[in-house]
Design an enzyme around this catalytic site. Structure first.
Site, mmCIF file in Angstrom:
data_model
loop_
_atom_site.group_PDB
_atom_site.id
_atom_site.type_symbol
_atom_site.label_atom_id
_atom_site.label_comp_id
_atom_site.label_asym_id
_atom_site.label_seq_id
_atom_site.Cartn_x
_atom_site.Cartn_y
_atom_site.Cartn_z
ATOM 1 N N TYR A 109 0.727 -1.358 -0.067
ATOM 2 C CA TYR A 109 0.219 -0.064 0.000
ATOM 3 C C TYR A 109 1.039 1.138 -0.031
ATOM 4 O O TYR A 109 1.844 1.254 0.636
ATOM 5 C CB TYR A 109 -1.034 0.103 1.159
ATOM 6 C CG TYR A 109 -1.748 1.242 1.213
ATOM 7 C CD1 TYR A 109 -3.031 1.385 0.704
ATOM 8 C CD2 TYR A 109 -1.282 2.495 1.912
ATOM 9 C CE1 TYR A 109 -3.794 2.507 0.745
ATOM 10 C CE2 TYR A 109 -2.033 3.623 1.852
ATOM 11 C CZ TYR A 109 -3.178 3.594 1.420
ATOM 12 O OH TYR A 109 -3.946 4.612 1.433
ATOM 13 N N GLU A 197 -3.315 7.281 -4.339
ATOM 14 C CA GLU A 197 -3.182 6.150 -3.731
ATOM 15 C C GLU A 197 -2.831 5.044 -4.497
ATOM 16 O O GLU A 197 -3.736 4.925 -5.526
ATOM 17 C CB GLU A 197 -4.477 5.941 -2.971
ATOM 18 C CG GLU A 197 -4.482 4.658 -1.959
ATOM 19 C CD GLU A 197 -5.634 4.684 -1.561
ATOM 20 O OE1 GLU A 197 -6.756 4.341 -2.165
ATOM 21 O OE2 GLU A 197 -5.964 4.510 -0.325
#
Ligand code: GDP
Ligand code: MN
Length: 392
Positions: A109, A197
């Site tokens: 992530y 993101e």
């Protein structure tokens, strides 16, 4: 403004950031050609909606042949998808992204955002990327690392080393991590992003770093600086309420609460939302009708607020300077009568023509609760939103 995954990936590609080979398909008939163009074999069909969580809701599917790809794409296009990130709404799938499947060794992530309190960029990373990142954040927050990045100096070498370490990527691949980070930061700054993101960023079986999913938000206020992104801005789906607000020159932002707010002036609108929060309620929107709204604008503003089915009460907070309180009062009455509305209205008016406005409201015979000041009004609004009795 949030952009679709395929648009975000198009932007990343211009910075030679590695993303899987893919094609956008908007018409089912194009599926087979697209499948052939990306080289066939194992592919992923990804629903393009402006929300994540698709993997858990059937919005990301693996296919192994041209037939399977065509069937999957024709099923998806035109259907609606809701995920845990769509807030109980569903989005029509107008485009899908067909991509070559990537063999994943590990998912990470990575996100870049703006931290206003630190007045810097913030890099967030975790070695536990993938569809369960929210659970990781909840259950094992120590596995999520935050690294403030100075706008002037950018990522410093020690930070890059720390990131490789925290992602638990072998040191021999640190060159690749560094290169990717530099590129992602360049995209973020150059394109005026407010969010970038990447979840997951993957390490493939061949030890390549590939951006498998990208969520990107661009700062609306910087649109004028990006003629190269005009096609994205123009083709953007704006929700009907926001389109209506734009048409009538109203500053409107939809929020998740149940107290509709009609206010004049951005500062007063912010203060109104703060007071609601302070009293334990949740605003349903930010709406600034501006300093000199016409009856038409006020009427449309109400319609926009009331089109949100979550709204349980409307808090009207007006400081009449140039704006005249009686115009607002006329607007309230017009809308309430036309649309046959039964939710309570909490009204706090002050300033020009306030007495006339009160008279108009009192004579209307409608269920309107007047408050003498902002604090009382916020209390009443929160009570009304919870269905509680208001003792004036
Ligand atoms: P999201 O759920 O909306 O965030 O959609 P993602 O694009 O992140 O996809 C969700 C999950 O699907 C990923 O975390 C992967 O595990 C899986 N996935 C997506 N693309 C591929 C692929 O090319 N190969 C493999 N093996 N899995 C994939
Ligand atoms: Mn994702």
């Amino acid at each position: 403004m949030r952009v679709y995954e395929f648009q975000a990936k198009d932007i990343l590609k211009t910075y030679s950031i590695c993303v899987p080979r893919g094609r956008v398909v908007s018409v089912a008939g194009d599926a087979r050609t697209a499948y052939k163009e990306i080289g066939g074999g194992r592919c992923v069909v990804k629903a393009q909606i402006l929300a994540g969580g698709r993997g858990k809701s059937g919005g990301v599917r693996l296919v192994n042949s041209s037939e399977e790809a065509a069937a999957c794409i024709s099923n998806m296009l035109g259907s609606r998808l809701s995920t845990y990130q769509t807030n109980q709404e569903s989005f029509e799938i107008k485009h899908v992204l067909l991509e070559e499947a990537v063999s994943i060794q590990k998912e990470f992530y990575l996100a870049i955002t703006i931290d206003r309190s630190l007045q810097s960029l913030l890099l967030i990373v975790s070695a536990e990327g993938g569809v369960a990142i929210e659970e990781v954040a909840k259950k094992t927050p120590e596995k999520i690392f935050k690294e403030p990045v100075d706008l002037f100096f950018g990522l410093l070498p020690f930070q890059l080393r720390r990131i490789t370490e925290r992602l638990m990527i072998p040191a021999k691949l640190s060159g690749k991590v560094n290169e990717l980070m530099e590129k992602l930061f360049s995209v973020f700054i150059n394109k005026d992003c407010s969010l970038l993101e990447i979840n997951p960023l993957v390490l493939t079986e061949n030890n390549e770093l590939v951006v498998l999913d990208a969520k990107m938000e661009l700062d609306d206020n910087a649109i004028f600086r990006h003629p190269e992104l005009e096609h994205i801005f123009e083709g953007q789906d704006i929700p009907p309420d926001e389109a209506l607000a734009k048409k009538y020159g109203l500053s409107y932002i939809h929020l998740d609460g149940d107290i509709g707010c009609l206010v004049n002036g951005a500062g007063l609108a912010m203060a109104t939302m703060d007071s609601i929060k302070l009293c334990g309620g949740e605003p349903a929107n930010f709406l600034d009708v501006g300093g000199n709204a016409s009856l038409e604008q006020v009427t449309q503003a109400f319609k926009i607020i009331l089109s949100d089915r979550k709204v349980k009460t409307v808090f009207i907070n007006i400081f009449g300077g140039i704006m005249k309180c009686d115009v607002i009062a006329e607007g309230v009455i017009r809308v309430v009568k036309e649309a046959d509305i039964h939710i309570p209205f909490i009204v706090r008016l002050e300033g020009t023509n306030v007495d006339l406005a009160r008279e108009i409201l009192d004579d209307s015979g409608l269920k309107i609760i007047s408050a003498g000041n902002m604090k009382d009004a916020a209390h009443f609004a929160v009570k009304a939103s919870k269905g509680e009795y208001i003792n004036q």
